[in-house]
Design a protein around this motif. Structure first.
Motif, mmCIF file in Angstrom:
data_model
loop_
_atom_site.group_PDB
_atom_site.id
_atom_site.type_symbol
_atom_site.label_atom_id
_atom_site.label_comp_id
_atom_site.label_asym_id
_atom_site.label_seq_id
_atom_site.Cartn_x
_atom_site.Cartn_y
_atom_site.Cartn_z
ATOM 1 N N ALA A 52 9.786 44.374 -21.641
ATOM 2 C CA ALA A 52 10.772 43.395 -22.076
ATOM 3 C C ALA A 52 11.106 43.643 -23.533
ATOM 4 O O ALA A 52 10.332 44.247 -24.280
ATOM 5 N N VAL A 70 16.203 37.387 -24.565
ATOM 6 C CA VAL A 70 15.147 38.225 -23.999
ATOM 7 C C VAL A 70 15.718 39.013 -22.824
ATOM 8 O O VAL A 70 16.404 38.451 -21.967
ATOM 9 N N GLN A 71 15.469 40.319 -22.796
ATOM 10 C CA GLN A 71 15.989 41.183 -21.753
ATOM 11 C C GLN A 71 14.847 41.956 -21.107
ATOM 12 O O GLN A 71 13.930 42.416 -21.784
ATOM 13 N N PRO A 72 14.882 42.125 -19.769
ATOM 14 C CA PRO A 72 13.887 42.968 -19.107
ATOM 15 C C PRO A 72 14.108 44.436 -19.456
ATOM 16 O O PRO A 72 15.214 44.833 -19.833
ATOM 17 N N GLY A 89 17.166 47.352 -13.872
ATOM 18 C CA GLY A 89 17.897 46.106 -14.065
ATOM 19 C C GLY A 89 18.927 45.893 -12.972
ATOM 20 O O GLY A 89 18.588 45.748 -11.799
ATOM 21 N N GLY A 270 11.469 46.187 -28.286
ATOM 22 C CA GLY A 270 10.729 45.804 -27.108
ATOM 23 C C GLY A 270 9.594 46.750 -26.785
ATOM 24 O O GLY A 270 9.389 47.770 -27.476
#
Length: 275
Positions: A52, A70-72, A89, A270
């Motif tokens: 993440a 927040v991004q995977p 994604g 990240g």
């Protein structure tokens, strides 16, 4: 297609100095570029990575509002020789290395569109939501040598909301061939009228609802941008990555009432765990 301040300082630390590439026999990544995910460690078969990141970015294209998101991160990959199939994604794609100096890529992705509530200040009120949809991305990079120190890049994005093209040059820093290090890309971005008006146009109906002037954009130059990528292997399983992007809009885009700023920017960092 679908950013520079802090991370660009790292670029200066690397410097624009000649660096000796490692022998190609030591190569583990498909190409030694930190912007190209490769979790296979040079081996055929399946690879899995999960992580993440947190990004500080503009709320929407042309916005003067910023926020954290927040991004995977990570992907499921399958490699055979110089070809990798991947799911990451909302994208399903393929990339392949040809003649050591050509990197080709094709993917199907998802465009999330834009919602009125993307602006906390109500700057999009009356404009409605832009439609979500799938898009196809085709990309080619041509390196000047097989150490991938410098290259040319082109990209085409096509979908229900129009077409976007990108052309530019890139520079890699560092000697490792495992995909770690950093890179910097300078690009020019072009869009057709449908893509331009999806993001920055205002119809007569939207003008009445929002109070903004009716706006119609033509095809042409969208922006000039800088994109910096960084990746470091902490150990055999953990990676840290960072990206910074700055996109300066053309005069026609800046004249749109939707463009509350002359630029779009993003900076993020990240961690990824490779299984």
């Amino acid at each position: 297609m679908k950013k520079v301040t802090g991370l660009l300082l790292l670029t200066l630390l690397h410097g624009f100095f000649p660096q000796t590439a490692l022998a190609q026999d030591d190569k583990t990544a498909l190409v030694p570029l930190p912007s190209v995910d490769d979790f296979t460690r040079g081996k055929d078969g399946w690879a899995f990575a999960l992580g993440a990141g947190i990004e500080y970015e503009t709320a929407y294209e042309g916005s003067d509002e910023f926020g954290f998101e927040v991004q995977p991160a990570g992907a499921i990959q399958w490699r055979r020789g110089d070809d990798i199939l991947y799911f990451a994604g909302e994208a399903l794609g393929w990339r392949g290395l040809r003649a050591d100096t050509w990197l080709l890529e094709a993917l199907i992705g998802f465009d999330e569109g834009r919602e009125e509530n993307d602006s906390d200040d109500g700057r999009l009120n009356g404009l409605g939501d832009t439609e979500e949809g799938f898009e196809v991305v085709l990309q080619a990079r041509r390196a000047f040598s097989n150490d991938w120190r410098y290259w040319l890049v082109s990209r085409l994005v096509t979908g229900d909301n129009g077409n976007l093209g990108l052309f530019g040059v890139g520079r890699r820093f560092g000697d490792k061939t495992d995909g770690s290090g950093s890179e910097l890309n300078l690009v020019a971005v072009f869009h057709d009228s449908k893509y331009a008006n999806t993001g920055f146009g205002i119809t007569a109906e939207q003008s009445l609802a929002s109070g903004l002037a009716e706006t119609r954009l033509s095809s042409g130059l969208r922006s000039i941008g800088l994109d910096y990528n960084y990746r470091h292997n902490i150990n055999d399983n953990w990676q840290i990555f960072g990206e910074a992007l700055y996109e300066h809009f053309s005069s026609e885009v800046r004249n749109s009432p939707i463009a509350r700023s002359n630029y779009e920017a993003e900076i993020g960092i990240g961690f990824i765990y490779i299984f």
